[in-house]
Design an enzyme around this catalytic site. Sequence first.
Site, short mmCIF file in Angstrom:
data_model
loop_
_atom_site.label_atom_id
_atom_site.label_comp_id
_atom_site.label_asym_id
_atom_site.label_seq_id
_atom_site.Cartn_x
_atom_site.Cartn_y
_atom_site.Cartn_z
N LYS A 21 40.14 38.16 14.99
CA LYS A 21 40.92 39.39 15.16
C LYS A 21 40.48 40.24 16.35
O LYS A 21 41.31 40.88 16.99
CB LYS A 21 40.84 40.25 13.88
CG LYS A 21 41.60 39.66 12.71
CD LYS A 21 41.59 40.60 11.52
CE LYS A 21 42.28 39.99 10.33
NZ LYS A 21 42.39 40.91 9.19
N ASP A 41 47.36 45.38 9.02
CA ASP A 41 46.48 45.66 7.87
C ASP A 41 46.51 47.16 7.56
O ASP A 41 46.41 47.57 6.40
CB ASP A 41 45.04 45.25 8.18
CG ASP A 41 44.86 43.74 8.21
OD1 ASP A 41 45.61 43.04 7.51
OD2 ASP A 41 43.96 43.26 8.92
#
Length: 282
Positions: free
Chosen positions: A71, A107
């Site tokens: 990420k 997220d």
Amino acid sequence: MKLSGKTEVYGVIGYPVKHSLSPPMQTKAFQSLGIDAVYVPFEVKPERIKEAAEGLRALNIKGVNVTVPHKEKIAELVDYLSEDAEFLGAVNVVKNVDGELHGYNTDVDGFLQSLLDEGVEIEGKRVTMFGAGGAARAVGYAVLKAGAKFLNIVNRNFSRGKEVGELLGKRGNVLVFPLKDGTVSTLLKDTDIIINTTSVGMKPDDPPLFDYSLIPEGITVVDIIYNPPETPLLEAAKKKGCKTINGLGMLLWQGAFAFEIWTGRRAPVDVMRKVLEEELYG
Ligand SMILES: NC(=O)c1ccc[n+]([C@@H]2O[C@H](COP(=O)([O-])OP(=O)(O)OC[C@H]3O[C@@H](n4cnc5c(N)ncnc54)[C@H](OP(=O)(O)O)[C@@H]3O)[C@@H](O)[C@H]2O)c1
């Protein structure tokens, strides 16, 4: 399912990736809306992420989810970052726009939407979050973005907690504490929402994160773990009359928002939720 020369390719990049629930969830979402697309897992070793990013462009892969451990690295490789992804230096969704890679972090809004689904508003609330890992960064930022009064970060490794506190402190009122029952006891007296972002509770024999008898009656307790559906923390909170929320909603909504970024269509959230529930809980 019929593939053609026009079928678009999406996927998830991670290492490992075999456990990912995104392929069944996103595949069902594409199918249920009749979109001509496939969604596949790509296991990419950490040292090959740069080649993988180039591969997305070369192969005209339309979009990917990005999971651990890529990420942060992928955030340095894309051409554009959303505000949330830029703040966190972490990307979990890439959209390929004519060879330009656009990075997002769903997220953050995924976590917030999972709370809104349960009627929990964060604005003005006093929040105590356990953990300072990758997930904690997104969740803590989400909490501040949604207008929490303050955020306490409690972590076993205090210096790691400090690091996250320094980043999130740019966005709101943040204090960092070590994981000690005495400290937790004081903090929880002034807490409206407890959030667990540690991995404690995933395994049945995990010792408790803190003394759960300290949970105040009737507050909101969130655990972003989704398997098991009810961790010992949530079980204890329920006994105290608390509203409890597990991590399934966050998992679902980060995927739903990814789908919407890629397709411009409203995600079939109920279909996607059903897939997750079946895959996880049978
Ligand atoms: N629902 C969702 O969509 C979603 C998304 C992402 C992650 N998650 C879940 O979130 C959890 C954390 O993921 P992550 O990627 O943030 O992991 P991570 O970066 O490895 O961070 C792990 C965190 O857990 C703490 N921890 C681990 N074992 C501990 C113990 N025995 N006692 C106290 N603290 C402990 C670590 O503390 P130290 O710093 O002291 O080591 C750290 O704060 C996992 O359970 C994962 O499944 C859920």
